[in-house]
Write a protein that holds these residues in place. Structure first.
Motif, PDB file in Angstrom:
ATOM      1  N   ASP A 120       0.655  -1.636   0.050  1.00 52.25           N
ATOM      2  CA  ASP A 120       0.106  -0.276   0.050  1.00 52.25           C
ATOM      3  C   ASP A 120       0.916   1.889  -0.011  1.00 52.25           C
ATOM      4  OD1 ASP A 120      -2.082   1.483   0.281  1.00 52.25           O
ATOM      5  OD2 ASP A 120      -1.743   1.653   1.887  1.00 52.25           O
ATOM      6  N   ASN A 121       1.773   1.084   0.875  1.00 47.17           N
ATOM      7  CA  ASN A 121       2.826   2.534   1.044  1.00 47.17           C
ATOM      8  C   ASN A 121       3.298   2.999  -0.284  1.00 47.17           C
ATOM      9  OD1 ASN A 121       2.112   2.337   3.117  1.00 47.17           O
ATOM     10  ND2 ASN A 121       4.372   1.884   4.128  1.00 47.17           N
ATOM     11  N   GLN A 124       0.726   4.393  -2.433  1.00 44.59           N
ATOM     12  CA  GLN A 124       0.207   5.601  -2.368  1.00 44.59           C
ATOM     13  C   GLN A 124       1.815   6.550  -3.083  1.00 44.59           C
ATOM     14  OE1 GLN A 124      -0.285   6.301   1.788  1.00 44.59           O
ATOM     15  NE2 GLN A 124      -1.899   4.547   1.733  1.00 44.59           N
TER      16      GLN A 124
END
Length: 146
Positions: A120-121, A124
């Motif tokens: 997810d990082n 993002q």
């Protein structure tokens, strides 16, 4: 009464190379390398995932590297300087500002994510770069070791 000169006292030119100036130059170069080595060695240590991929074209400009480390911290590396970013918005504004310096020749932007970081990082980070005006983003990987 004058004394006759003998052959033994005739002075001859010596063919030697004076190395002192070369030593001076080498010492100056050594000092320069010692002073610049810590600056060049800056960076963020990440454990990159391994993948089979093509290498970047060497004719392109040096890429802007957006990094997310194992702890989820964000960094931007431009040439040899690495700057820690407090947030994704700060990173986006910083990269957009760098790209605006030369809008004709867009520098490539690549994302470097630690192999242990949450997926997810990385997503993002890529989304923030896209929202900041980056047209395409590459991913940095390590070659597969046999």
């Amino acid at each position: 009464m004058q004394m006759a000169r003998t052959r033994h006292t005739k002075s001859r030119a010596k063919a030697e190379i004076n190395v002192v100036p070369y030593i001076d130059v080498m010492l100056v170069l050594l000092v320069i390398f010692i002073a610049t080595a810590p600056v060049v060695m800056q960076g963020v240590t990440v454990d990159l995932p391994q993948a089979k991929a093509e290498t970047m074209n060497q004719d392109e400009m040096t890429p802007i590297i957006a990094t997310v480390d194992k702890a989820g911290q964000f960094y931007v590396t431009i040439d040899t300087s690495t700057v820690k970013m407090g947030s994704l918005d700060e990173l986006t504004n910083y990269v957009a500002g760098e790209l605006q310096k030369d809008p004709v020749h867009q520098r490539p932007v690549v994302v470097q994510g630690d192999a242990q970081v949450a997926y997810d990082n990385v997503i993002q980070l890529m989304n923030a770069l896209k929202n900041g005006g980056v047209k395409s983003v590459g991913l940095v990987t390590e070659p597969i070791s046999n």
